[in-house]
Design an enzyme around this catalytic site. Structure first.
Site, mmCIF file in Angstrom:
data_model
loop_
_atom_site.group_PDB
_atom_site.id
_atom_site.type_symbol
_atom_site.label_atom_id
_atom_site.label_comp_id
_atom_site.label_asym_id
_atom_site.label_seq_id
_atom_site.Cartn_x
_atom_site.Cartn_y
_atom_site.Cartn_z
ATOM 1 N N HIS A 113 27.734 3.771 -27.073
ATOM 2 C CA HIS A 113 28.853 2.939 -26.719
ATOM 3 C C HIS A 113 29.598 3.963 -25.597
ATOM 4 C CE1 HIS A 113 30.580 5.638 -29.574
ATOM 5 N NE2 HIS A 113 31.917 5.148 -29.446
ATOM 6 N N HIS A 115 32.789 5.202 -25.197
ATOM 7 C CA HIS A 115 33.838 6.012 -25.452
ATOM 8 C C HIS A 115 33.796 7.451 -24.424
ATOM 9 C CE1 HIS A 115 36.218 4.435 -29.182
ATOM 10 N NE2 HIS A 115 37.075 4.212 -28.190
ATOM 11 N N ASP A 117 33.803 10.630 -25.071
ATOM 12 C CA ASP A 117 33.048 11.698 -25.674
ATOM 13 C C ASP A 117 31.564 11.320 -25.922
ATOM 14 O OD1 ASP A 117 34.264 9.597 -27.510
ATOM 15 O OD2 ASP A 117 33.547 10.908 -29.441
ATOM 16 N N HIS A 118 31.048 10.348 -25.344
ATOM 17 C CA HIS A 118 29.651 9.938 -25.501
ATOM 18 C C HIS A 118 29.144 10.012 -24.117
ATOM 19 C CE1 HIS A 118 30.143 8.759 -29.981
ATOM 20 N NE2 HIS A 118 31.215 8.805 -29.678
ATOM 21 N N HIS A 211 32.506 -0.911 -34.443
ATOM 22 C CA HIS A 211 33.435 0.320 -33.758
ATOM 23 C C HIS A 211 34.277 -0.566 -33.030
ATOM 24 C CE1 HIS A 211 34.153 4.186 -32.908
ATOM 25 N NE2 HIS A 211 34.127 4.000 -31.546
ATOM 26 N N ASP A 234 29.050 5.755 -33.484
ATOM 27 C CA ASP A 234 30.358 5.689 -33.903
ATOM 28 C C ASP A 234 30.498 4.079 -34.536
ATOM 29 O OD1 ASP A 234 30.920 7.782 -32.768
ATOM 30 O OD2 ASP A 234 32.530 7.430 -31.693
ATOM 31 N N HIS A 308 29.662 14.186 -35.464
ATOM 32 C CA HIS A 308 30.793 13.781 -34.944
ATOM 33 C C HIS A 308 32.059 13.775 -36.017
ATOM 34 C CE1 HIS A 308 33.741 10.553 -33.322
ATOM 35 N NE2 HIS A 308 32.947 10.226 -32.144
HETATM 36 ZN ZN LIG Z 1 32.936 8.841 -30.505
HETATM 37 ZN ZN LIG Z 2 33.786 5.879 -30.228
#
Ligand SMILES: [Zn+2]
Ligand SMILES: [Zn+2]
Length: 358
Positions: A113, A115, A117-118, A211, A234, A308
């Site tokens: 996805h 977000h 941090d990915h 998510h 996530d 994570h």
């Molecule tokens: Zn994340």
């Molecule tokens: Zn996420």
């Protein structure tokens, strides 16, 4: 005897002092040492290229919560000459470089996805795999929206790409290598997986996870020579992960310890820090360590690895608190992931060989 001992010690000290003096004052001696250090640092970890095993390395087991021990979401899988990254968060490239893992033959990045941090590490992976020899566009698989992410990075780094080509030459930085090739993976049905890639015995399947408000968010399963690894991405606790991880060797599952995040929320709230709201909001779209263990049990996986990790776990006590309640429902085949965990799954075997690349 005593005198002999004293003389021997003096001799050792004198030799050490002379050796130190040579290194400290003689540039040629310093250069020789540096050359050896460089040689050992550039040697590639070739074990992951053995095509008789599925190789999984965690290059980022953290989250957006700052953690000096953990880069943001990053994993890399080597199988049958194919190389897939699963997500590419900030700091992932630094880990791959530190562990000396090859990225020149990167097949694609599988995005769960979007977000931050990915995806925030994608430009570092793009540049460094390009410098390592990638000559084709970097393939990004992901849910609808992946084309927006690719377009954004492409535009933001277009000037940088131009500087690199101008400085090092178009033979070294082949122009096509600067491009992204986004491939939208549409998984319309929660109960049906979509085959993303099936070539050379390597099969990648995407499946839906939960998510919300992120929609869609995926997990991925990678199968090779009878061995398999599943990434939850996530997600809050979702039976779909158990369905698609059925019988897999390894499940890499995200985990957030809500009992610890609750304490963080309280602490921030007490000091009037508005980010207490973030801590309040995040548990509803992540899974707890206990829930992830329940999913692993349901799926019947051999090994569950947490990734994570939220919150930061600075010591053994924090790790113990994080894992509270897990041993009661899953007594073995579970561990806390860390940056540098390398799992080797040999073909024709049930074994999971663990290496520590740190
Ligand atoms: Zn994340
Ligand atoms: Zn996420």
């Amino acid at each position: 005897m005593k005198r002999l001992m004293a003389a021997a010690i003096s001799l050792v000290v004198a030799i050490a002092a002379i050796g130190f003096g040579i290194i400290w004052f003689l540039p040629s001696a310093q250069d020789a040492i540096m050359a050896r250090v460089v040689a050992s640092n550039v040697a590639v970890t070739t074990a992951v290229l053995d095509e008789d095993a599925l190789h999984v390395v965690l290059c980022g087991t953290g989250s957006p919560v700052p953690d000096p021990e953990r880069a943001q979401s990053c994993a890399i899988v080597y199988a049958g000459g194919k190389v897939f990254m699963v997500d590419s968060g900030l700091g992932g490239w630094e880990r791959l470089a530190r562990f000396r893992l090859p990225v020149d033959d990167l097949t694609a990045i599988l995005l769960t996805h979007f977000h931050s941090d990915h995806i925030s590490g994608i430009p570092d992976i793009a540049l460094n795999s390009w410098a390592s020899g990638r000559r084709e566009a970097l393939v990004l698989y992901g849910p609808p929206g992946v084309e927006t992410v690719a377009k954004g990075f492409d535009l933001a780094y277009s000037l940088d790409d131009g500087y690199r080509i101008a400085h090092h030459g178009a033979d070294f930085f082949v122009a096509e290598g600067a491009d992204y090739l986004p491939i939208v993976v549409d998984v319309p049905d929660r109960h049906a997986g979509v085959t993303v890639f099936d070539e050379g015995g390597v099969k990648v399947t995407a499946f839906r996870v939960s998510h919300e408000p992120v929609d869609q968010a995926y997990g991925y399963r990678i199968d090779y020579k009878g061995r398999s690894v599943v990434f939850s991405g996530d997600t809050k606790k979702d039976e779909n992960v158990a369905t698609f991880a059925r019988g897999a060797d390894v499940l890499i599952h995200e985990a957030l310890a809500d009992h610890m995040v609750g304490l963080l929320e309280q602490g921030l709230d007490d000091t009037g820090d508005r980010r207490a709201k973030v801590m309040h909001d995040i548990p509803d779209y992540h899974a707890t360590p206990v829930q992830a263990a329940e999913i692993a049990n349901e799926a019947g996986v051999k090994l569950l690895v947490y990734t994570h990790i939220v919150p930061r776990l600075p010591n053994a006590l924090a790790e113990r608190v994080f894992l509270r309640g897990v041993s009661a429902i899953r007594s073995g085949g579970v561990e806390l992931g860390y940056d540098g965990l390398y799992l080797e799954l040999p073909a024709g075997s049930e074994k999971i060989v663990e290496h520590d690349l740190r």
